[in-house]
Design a protein around this motif. Structure first.
Motif, short mmCIF file in Angstrom:
data_model
loop_
_atom_site.label_atom_id
_atom_site.label_comp_id
_atom_site.label_asym_id
_atom_site.label_seq_id
_atom_site.Cartn_x
_atom_site.Cartn_y
_atom_site.Cartn_z
N ASP A 50 0.82 -1.22 0.00
CA ASP A 50 0.00 0.00 0.00
C ASP A 50 0.85 1.27 0.00
O ASP A 50 0.35 2.35 -0.32
CB ASP A 50 -1.02 0.00 1.14
CG ASP A 50 -0.41 -0.06 2.52
OD1 ASP A 50 0.77 -0.43 2.64
OD2 ASP A 50 -1.13 0.25 3.49
N LEU A 51 2.14 1.16 0.29
CA LEU A 51 3.03 2.31 0.13
C LEU A 51 3.18 2.67 -1.34
O LEU A 51 3.23 3.86 -1.69
CB LEU A 51 4.40 2.03 0.75
CG LEU A 51 5.45 3.14 0.62
CD1 LEU A 51 4.98 4.44 1.29
CD2 LEU A 51 6.79 2.70 1.21
N VAL A 52 3.24 1.67 -2.22
CA VAL A 52 3.34 1.99 -3.65
C VAL A 52 2.04 2.59 -4.16
O VAL A 52 2.04 3.47 -5.02
CB VAL A 52 3.77 0.77 -4.49
CG1 VAL A 52 2.62 -0.12 -4.90
CG2 VAL A 52 4.51 1.22 -5.75
N TYR A 53 0.89 2.15 -3.59
CA TYR A 53 -0.38 2.77 -3.97
C TYR A 53 -0.41 4.23 -3.52
O TYR A 53 -0.91 5.11 -4.24
CB TYR A 53 -1.55 2.02 -3.35
CG TYR A 53 -1.72 0.59 -3.84
CD1 TYR A 53 -1.38 0.23 -5.13
CD2 TYR A 53 -2.22 -0.40 -3.00
CE1 TYR A 53 -1.53 -1.07 -5.58
CE2 TYR A 53 -2.38 -1.71 -3.43
CZ TYR A 53 -2.03 -2.04 -4.72
OH TYR A 53 -2.18 -3.33 -5.16
N PHE A 54 0.12 4.48 -2.32
CA PHE A 54 0.21 5.86 -1.84
C PHE A 54 1.07 6.69 -2.77
O PHE A 54 0.70 7.82 -3.14
CB PHE A 54 0.78 5.88 -0.42
CG PHE A 54 1.09 7.27 0.08
CD1 PHE A 54 0.08 8.09 0.55
CD2 PHE A 54 2.40 7.75 0.06
CE1 PHE A 54 0.35 9.38 1.00
CE2 PHE A 54 2.68 9.03 0.52
CZ PHE A 54 1.66 9.85 0.98
N ALA A 55 2.22 6.16 -3.16
CA ALA A 55 3.11 6.89 -4.06
C ALA A 55 2.44 7.18 -5.39
O ALA A 55 2.53 8.30 -5.92
CB ALA A 55 4.40 6.10 -4.27
N ALA A 56 1.75 6.17 -5.94
CA ALA A 56 1.08 6.35 -7.24
C ALA A 56 -0.06 7.36 -7.14
O ALA A 56 -0.33 8.09 -8.09
CB ALA A 56 0.55 5.00 -7.74
N GLY A 57 -0.73 7.38 -5.97
CA GLY A 57 -1.81 8.33 -5.78
C GLY A 57 -1.31 9.73 -5.49
O GLY A 57 -1.76 10.71 -6.11
N ARG A 58 -0.39 9.86 -4.56
CA ARG A 58 0.11 11.18 -4.16
C ARG A 58 0.89 11.84 -5.28
O ARG A 58 0.76 13.06 -5.51
CB ARG A 58 0.99 11.01 -2.91
CG ARG A 58 1.72 12.26 -2.45
CD ARG A 58 0.80 13.40 -2.06
NE ARG A 58 0.01 13.12 -0.86
CZ ARG A 58 0.42 13.32 0.38
NH1 ARG A 58 1.62 13.82 0.61
NH2 ARG A 58 -0.38 13.06 1.39
N LEU A 59 1.73 11.09 -5.99
CA LEU A 59 2.58 11.67 -7.03
C LEU A 59 1.94 11.61 -8.41
O LEU A 59 2.48 12.17 -9.37
CB LEU A 59 3.93 10.93 -7.07
CG LEU A 59 4.73 10.90 -5.76
CD1 LEU A 59 6.02 10.10 -5.94
CD2 LEU A 59 5.02 12.31 -5.26
N ASP A 60 0.81 10.89 -8.52
CA ASP A 60 0.11 10.72 -9.80
C ASP A 60 1.02 10.13 -10.87
O ASP A 60 1.13 10.64 -11.99
CB ASP A 60 -0.50 12.04 -10.28
CG ASP A 60 -1.56 11.82 -11.37
OD1 ASP A 60 -2.19 10.74 -11.36
OD2 ASP A 60 -1.75 12.71 -12.21
N ILE A 61 1.71 9.07 -10.48
CA ILE A 61 2.54 8.32 -11.42
C ILE A 61 2.21 6.84 -11.28
O ILE A 61 1.46 6.43 -10.39
CB ILE A 61 4.05 8.55 -11.17
CG1 ILE A 61 4.44 8.09 -9.76
CG2 ILE A 61 4.41 10.01 -11.37
CD1 ILE A 61 5.93 8.22 -9.46
N ALA A 62 2.73 6.03 -12.18
CA ALA A 62 2.51 4.59 -12.11
C ALA A 62 3.32 4.00 -10.95
O ALA A 62 4.19 4.66 -10.38
CB ALA A 62 2.89 3.92 -13.42
N GLY A 63 3.01 2.74 -10.60
CA GLY A 63 3.71 2.12 -9.49
C GLY A 63 4.00 0.65 -9.72
O GLY A 63 3.27 -0.04 -10.44
N ALA A 64 5.08 0.17 -9.11
CA ALA A 64 5.45 -1.25 -9.18
C ALA A 64 5.94 -1.68 -7.81
O ALA A 64 6.81 -1.03 -7.22
CB ALA A 64 6.54 -1.48 -10.23
#
Length: 448
Positions: A78-92
């Motif tokens: 869920d940290l990568v989901y946070f990063a993808a949501g907060r930064l509006d970029i893709a995540g892996a």
């Protein structure tokens, strides 16, 4: 052409390290994903021995296609989901979640934590891997390292009112997975005494597998709760995106009860909202949602289906019986840590013990999920359906058979393993056991 059918699953890329997945394949997945999304990618990895080198390889693949990488480092899914949501970029996310130590894999999402599954990008990635990834002729991307764990913890705590809760003693079994890293950060400053279990990060899982859905993996936590007199026990899977709960007596709390509990809390904040629940969740869940003025929406099992329905219906919350909990305020992504905070808030604002609190959300007797290896899944399902000809049947998720007196059972193929899974629910334990045993006997007869 390579056959990647065993590696590219319904929701992620996952396989046995050194046999089905290695750094070279991970690098190619990174390149294919970069071409698919055409944007920067946040990369997070768990504690498995191969995860950090796999994260480096994935990043190399992404920058080879001219896209940038934000390397977040060690963390939960869920940290990568946070990063993808907060930064509006893709995540892996480099993880094999609850799978044994010999496995590793990659979970992917688009900007805003939108899921990537078989029908929303994985098929295209597989095709690129099999056909060959075109060479990028422009400049490579760059890699920037950024620690987002404190921002993530602060964001979660803003979503749940924990002011004024009573002091709680909380036993936490991290199973040597990522919860051992994330729980101290998220729970810091709360009136909570943590009793840590297996917080040492170790991707070989020396104490037990990081899969709390298997009852044997909860035994240590149950014993610890009783030993120390904890108010609650929390168990997380390897990548800490799922949370399971044990009450003060050591009894496991059904995930469906947690779905109903959190649903009522979210409906208190946003009355009349839609709540998504999956096809094997207890019948009590839609009943309780309706009683609290919400709109229950039934979904297929799996995060891509739940998240899609949440977006379509603007649902405030979604829950699955497997321990996945999804929040509109968390980009409709699943987070076991936010679910845990909700449970602590609910418990901490009442003098009731957890067993009494959750009894309000438990109305039926359930079998739990029982898995079978069968010769032929379609023919087995057809045989069971024929046996219950005349009953109310639907096929939203495998085969659901509704019987008289609010009893039902569901048989569904696993999306991640070659198994058929059975769930049974009835108003009382004897009725449930009778249905369960009858269906098990029918499965055996179909495969003899």
């Amino acid at each position: 052409m390579r056959d990647l059918s065993k590696l590219v699953k319904a929701y992620d890329v996952r396989g046995v390290v050194g046999e089905e997945i290695d750094a070279d394949i991970v690098r190619e997945v990174g390149a294919a994903f970069a071409r698919l999304v055409g944007t920067s990618v946040a990369v997070v990895h768990d504690m498995r021995p191969s995860s950090e080198p796999f994260a480096e390889a994935f990043a190399e693949g992404v920058i080879s296609q001219g896209q940038d990488v934000v390397h977040v480092g060690l963390g939960s899914t869920d940290l990568v989901y946070f990063a993808a949501g907060r930064l509006d970029i893709a995540g892996a996310m480099i993880t094999a979640s609850h799978n044994p130590a010999r496995y590793n894999g990659i979970k992917l999402c688009r900007p805003g934590a939108t899921p990537v599954g078989q029908d929303s990008g994985l098929a295209e990635i597989r095709a690129m891997l099999e056909d060959g990834i075109p060479v990028h002729t422009g400049a490579p991307g760059t890699v920037a390292h950024r620690d987002l764990t404190s921002d993530y913890a602060e964001y979660l705590r803003k979503l749940v009112d924990l002011n004024g809760i009573r002091p709680l003693k909380v036993a936490v079994d991290a199973a040597n997975g990522m919860a051992g890293h994330m729980v101290p950060i998220v729970f810091r400053g709360l009136p909570v005494e943590i009793v840590p279990m297996y917080f040492e990060l170790d991707g070989t899982f020396p104490n037990h597998e990081a899969n709390p859905l298997v009852s044997a993996n909860l035994v240590d936590l149950q014993n610890k709760v009783r030993e120390v007199g904890a108010d609650i026990g929390l168990a997380f899977d390897g990548d800490a995106d799922r949370c399971f709960v044990v009450d003060e007596t050591g009894a496991p709390v059904p995930p469906s009860a947690i779905v109903a509990l959190i649903a009522t809390r979210e409906l208190a904040k946003t009355p009349g909202s839609a709540i998504v629940y999956n096809a094997i969740t207890s019948r009590a869940v839609p009943e309780i949602i309706t009683e609290h003025g919400g709109v229950p929406v039934r979904a297929r099992v799996g995060h891509t289906f739940v998240k899609a329905l949440m977006a379509e219906r603007d649902a405030v919350f979604g829950g699955e019986h497997s321990g996945h909990y999804y929040f509109r305020d968390f980009w409709r992504a699943d987070t076991g840590m936010l679910a845990a905070l909700h449970i602590l808030a609910a418990l901490g604002t009442t003098d009731k013990p957890l067993s009494t609190l959750v009894s309000e959300y438990t109305r039926y007797a359930a079998s739990g999920e029982i898995s079978f290896q069968v010769h032929d899944v379609p023919s087995t399902l057809a045989a069971i359906e024929a046996k219950y000809d005349g009953a109310e049947i639907d096929r939203l998720e495998g085969l659901t058979v509704r019987l008289d007196g609010n009893a039902w059972f569901n048989l569904r193929p696993s999306n991640t393993e070659p198994l058929l899974r059975l769930n049974v629910e009835a108003p009382d334990r004897d009725t449930m056991a009778g249905i369960r045993d009858e269906v098990i006997a029918s499965i055996g007869a179909s495969n003899s």
